[in-house]
Design a protein around this motif. Structure first.
Motif, mmCIF file in Angstrom:
data_model
loop_
_atom_site.group_PDB
_atom_site.id
_atom_site.type_symbol
_atom_site.label_atom_id
_atom_site.label_comp_id
_atom_site.label_asym_id
_atom_site.label_seq_id
_atom_site.Cartn_x
_atom_site.Cartn_y
_atom_site.Cartn_z
ATOM 1 N N CYS A 95 38.834 35.685 40.735
ATOM 2 C CA CYS A 95 39.243 36.234 39.448
ATOM 3 C C CYS A 95 40.656 36.791 39.602
ATOM 4 O O CYS A 95 41.558 36.424 38.859
ATOM 5 N N ARG A 119 42.836 28.575 40.875
ATOM 6 C CA ARG A 119 43.056 29.616 39.877
ATOM 7 C C ARG A 119 43.133 30.976 40.569
ATOM 8 O O ARG A 119 42.581 31.168 41.661
ATOM 9 N N LYS A 124 46.115 40.790 34.886
ATOM 10 C CA LYS A 124 44.704 40.774 34.477
ATOM 11 C C LYS A 124 44.477 41.518 33.159
ATOM 12 O O LYS A 124 44.816 42.707 33.053
ATOM 13 N N HIS A 265 32.701 33.024 33.580
ATOM 14 C CA HIS A 265 32.786 33.995 32.485
ATOM 15 C C HIS A 265 31.735 33.704 31.416
ATOM 16 O O HIS A 265 31.300 34.596 30.709
ATOM 17 N N GLU A 291 34.908 30.890 39.422
ATOM 18 C CA GLU A 291 35.441 31.943 40.288
ATOM 19 C C GLU A 291 34.754 31.886 41.658
ATOM 20 O O GLU A 291 33.531 31.757 41.746
ATOM 21 N N ASP A 302 35.212 40.919 38.708
ATOM 22 C CA ASP A 302 34.260 39.819 38.474
ATOM 23 C C ASP A 302 33.478 39.352 39.707
ATOM 24 O O ASP A 302 33.085 38.165 39.785
ATOM 25 N N GLN A 305 29.935 37.461 39.243
ATOM 26 C CA GLN A 305 29.909 36.065 38.789
ATOM 27 C C GLN A 305 30.650 35.134 39.749
ATOM 28 O O GLN A 305 30.751 33.938 39.492
HETATM 29 MN MN MN Z 1 37.521 36.808 35.806
#
Ligand code: MN
Ligand code: PEP
Length: 354
Positions: A95, A119, A124, A265, A291, A302, A305
């Protein structure tokens, strides 16, 4: 008004300009268009001119991004991958970019196991102003290092049009996050920057609003837009968002742009990421973005996840057979990255099977 040209005829542009419109010429791989802004020239007159394939009045609907502008679908090249082709794009990474070891280690791992893009957030858009806000430009530069170390193109979020100039030398693809999907100044700025854009759907946006946001980018002459479904807000609280897989076939009908899915997400929970990634591929997504973190329990954003490395590897392995079942492909490395031993091809799914 949007005019699609069949062949060159300078009189079309001159005529539109003489009527008082601001005229922009847009050269896309799927055709040459003129956008006449400000005035509404007489449609029939323009339609009848030599060189005009079609002319449509710009009402409130998307035109450049509409499926009718490129019925065969459009593609976005990102590194060695073509998003929107037969092969699926697989993008991964944390993330947030946290430090060099974290981002370079993640990049090397996912590249070895079939990722086509890296990514990592540096700016953020956190819900709370007290949460970690990202490393900013230093994070962008670490991400570039990791991209170069792994051979992956890098994708990172931009929140402020004023950052385009500083980010441009380091970034292969600008992400516009869900919270900023309809920020017109930001959409115009990435449109003018000319780099590929990963546009995420706002959590409370309709699909038409989503495609209209993409239209802003195209209107600046940049058709390298990848749409990303990342979940919308519903009454459900067991998941962070509700991943709207309806969006895939419906967007494909509305627009020619490639559509990818973010099950991280979209669900907010690691245990739901792989099943929903499989579902997204089965429903026709052009790629998946997830992620991944070396130690999700320590992630600065994050973590719940984020996939562990081994889970990313499993995801890459399991998406291949699903891709083949729907006429797509997921290219994995020919050999095991650690040992150099060729992968044993399972029934389907390993390597370039098509
Ligand atoms: Mn994220
Ligand atoms: C992200 O990609 O980390 C992110 C903030 O996503 P979204 O804008 O979809 O919430």
């Amino acid at each position: 008004m949007i005019v699609k040209l069949k062949h060159e005829n300078p009189e079309v542009r001159d005529h539109l300009a003489s009527l008082g419109a601001e005229v922009r010429r847009l050269d896309f791989p799927f055709g040459v268009f003129l956008a006449a802004l400000g005035e509404a020239p007489p449609l029939k007159e323009i339609q009848a001119m030599a060189g005009v394939e079609w002319a449509k009045a710009s009402g409130a609907k998307p035109l450049l991004a509409a499926r009718a502008s490129a019925p065969q679908g459009s593609q976005v090249t990102l590194g060695n991958a073509v998003v929107g082709g037969v092969a699926l794009a697989l993008m991964g990474g944390p993330c947030s970019v946290e430090d060099r070891d974290q981002i370079v280690g993640t990049a090397r791992f996912i590249a070895a196991y079939g990722a086509t893009g890296l990514r990592g957030g540096a700016y953020k858009p956190r819900t709370s102003p007290y949460a970690f806000q990202g490393l900013g430009q230093a994070g962008v530069e670490l991400l570039r290092e990791a991209g170069d170390a792994s051979g992956l193109p890098v994708i990172t979020e931009i929140m402020d049009p004023a950052d385009v100039e500083a980010m441009l030398p380091f970034v292969d693809c600008f992400q516009i996050g869900a919270r900023n999907m309809s920020s017109a100044p930001l959409l115009r700025a990435v449109g003018r920057a000319g780099r590929p854009v990963l546009l995420k759907r706002g959590p409370a946006s309709t699909l038409e609003e989503f495609v209209l946001a993409a239209e802003y980018i195209l209107l600046e002459g940049n058709a390298n837009v990848i749409l990303c479904e990342r979940g919308i807000r519903t009454f459900e609280t067991a998941t962070r968002n509700t991943l709207d897989l309806n969006a895939i076939p419906v967007l494909k009908a509305m627009t020619h742009l490639p559509v990818i899915v973010d099950p991280s997400h979209g669900t907010g929970r690691r245990d739901a990421v792989l099943p929903m990634a499989r579902a997204a591929v089965a429903a026709g997504a052009d790629g998946i973005i997830v992620e991944v973190h070396p130690d999700p329990s320590k992630a600065l954003s994050d973590g719940p996840q984020s996939l562990h490395f081994a889970e990313f590897r499993r995801l890459a392995e399991e998406l291949g057979p699903v891709a083949l079942a729907v006429g797509r492909r997921l290219d994995l490395p020919a050999t095991h990255p650690a040992s150099g031993v060729p992968y044993i091809r399972r029934a389907v799914g390993w390597g370039s099977a098509l």
